[in-house]
Design a protein around this motif. Structure first.
Motif, PDB file in Angstrom:
ATOM      1  N   ILE A  81       0.868  -1.248   0.096  1.00  0.00           N
ATOM      2  CA  ILE A  81       0.040   0.196  -0.100  1.00  0.00           C
ATOM      3  C   ILE A  81       0.774   1.177  -0.063  1.00  0.00           C
ATOM      4  O   ILE A  81       0.345   2.294   0.341  1.00  0.00           O
ATOM      5  N   GLU A  82       2.041   1.002  -0.500  1.00  0.00           N
ATOM      6  CA  GLU A  82       2.975   2.258  -0.507  1.00  0.00           C
ATOM      7  C   GLU A  82       3.628   2.168  -1.768  1.00  0.00           C
ATOM      8  O   GLU A  82       3.609   1.394  -2.672  1.00  0.00           O
ATOM      9  N   ALA A 106       3.525   7.717   0.348  1.00  0.00           N
ATOM     10  CA  ALA A 106       2.113   7.537   0.196  1.00  0.00           C
ATOM     11  C   ALA A 106       1.621   7.275  -1.213  1.00  0.00           C
ATOM     12  O   ALA A 106       2.123   8.295  -1.962  1.00  0.00           O
ATOM     13  N   THR A 108      -1.198   8.379  -2.142  1.00  0.00           N
ATOM     14  CA  THR A 108      -2.458   9.300  -2.332  1.00  0.00           C
ATOM     15  C   THR A 108      -1.844  10.669  -2.755  1.00  0.00           C
ATOM     16  O   THR A 108      -2.789  11.338  -3.122  1.00  0.00           O
ATOM     17  N   LEU A 117      -1.818   3.761  -7.755  1.00  0.00           N
ATOM     18  CA  LEU A 117      -3.255   3.474  -7.086  1.00  0.00           C
ATOM     19  C   LEU A 117      -4.311   3.239  -8.129  1.00  0.00           C
ATOM     20  O   LEU A 117      -5.136   2.505  -7.775  1.00  0.00           O
ATOM     21  N   VAL A 128      -6.024   1.164   1.072  1.00  0.00           N
ATOM     22  CA  VAL A 128      -5.269   2.487   1.217  1.00  0.00           C
ATOM     23  C   VAL A 128      -6.337   3.544   1.653  1.00  0.00           C
ATOM     24  O   VAL A 128      -5.946   4.378   2.436  1.00  0.00           O
TER      25      VAL A 128
END
Length: 220
Positions: A81-82, A106, A108, A117, A128
């Motif tokens: 998730i990174e 991150a 995001t 993502l 996430v």
């Protein structure tokens, strides 16, 4: 003492472990007694096939893109998730960035993160967006609904934009890189000073480089 406090272990235990890691080369200790990451870990990390092979095939095109634009060029992959930056070339007069090769960030906030993502499995996206989202500036997107909309836009137009979400003077535009099966395996970005270029003018340059990298991967 600092290592013991962060690890929640007795000082004697941490000292014994650190001594062994220094002897092996995973840690190095300076004259002041401070520990830093050792070259042995860098050596092992450089053997990782996903990052190494991708970087080797992409590097000529990253260098070309850097020479043409004189801006920051970044290559990243998703790890869980990174994201992890595989390569970064800093332009001679480019805006300063917070990223470094081997560093994590991150998904995001950055352009490459939004691309990765946007093309990640649905369960990764949900994980996430269910977690607390780090705010770097006043313009960082932290609302899951806004992020979902940004991901849909990135998929629709073929590139993602991160405008002053990490620092207030930087704009990032990123595109996906595909493997032979058409799966997104990495993301490529340009990071420029906010106000000096429009995303629509940077996106074609990035797409050209990304296609070349994808072809180089398919020939491997």
């Amino acid at each position: 003492s600092d290592l013991a406090r962060h690890a929640g272990l007795p000082v004697s235990t941490v000292h014994r472990m650190a001594t062994r890691l220094v002897a092996w080369g995973a840690l190095e200790r300076d004259q002041a007694g401070r520990y830093t990451i050792g070259l042995r870990l860098w050596e092992i990390g450089s053997l990782a096939p996903r990052g190494l092979g991708l970087r080797e095939r992409a590097l000529p095109y990253l260098e070309d893109l850097s020479q043409v634009t004189r801006e920051n060029v970044q290559l990243a992959v998703r790890e869980g998730i990174e994201l992890v930056f595989v390569e970064r070339i800093a332009g001679s007069r480019a805006v300063p960035v917070l990223t470094r090769v081997g560093g994590r960030f991150a998904l995001t906030a950055t352009g490459v993160g939004l691309v990765l993502l946007a093309h990640a499995p649905a369960e990764v996206q949900e994980e996430v967006l269910a977690r607390p989202i780090t705010r770097y500036t006043a313009l960082t997107m932290t609302d899951p609904h806004r992020i979902r909309a940004a991901l849909a836009e990135a998929r629709a137009r073929g590139y993602a934009v991160s405008d002053r979400q990490v620092t207030m003077d930087a704009l990032s535009v990123a595109v996906p890189i595909h493997d032979t099966q058409g799966e997104v395996i990495a993301a490529l970005s340009l990071v420029v000073r906010h106000g000096t270029a429009q995303p629509r003018t940077l996106a074609p340059l990035l797409r050209t480089s990304a296609r070349a990298i994808s072809r180089a991967i398919s020939r491997a």
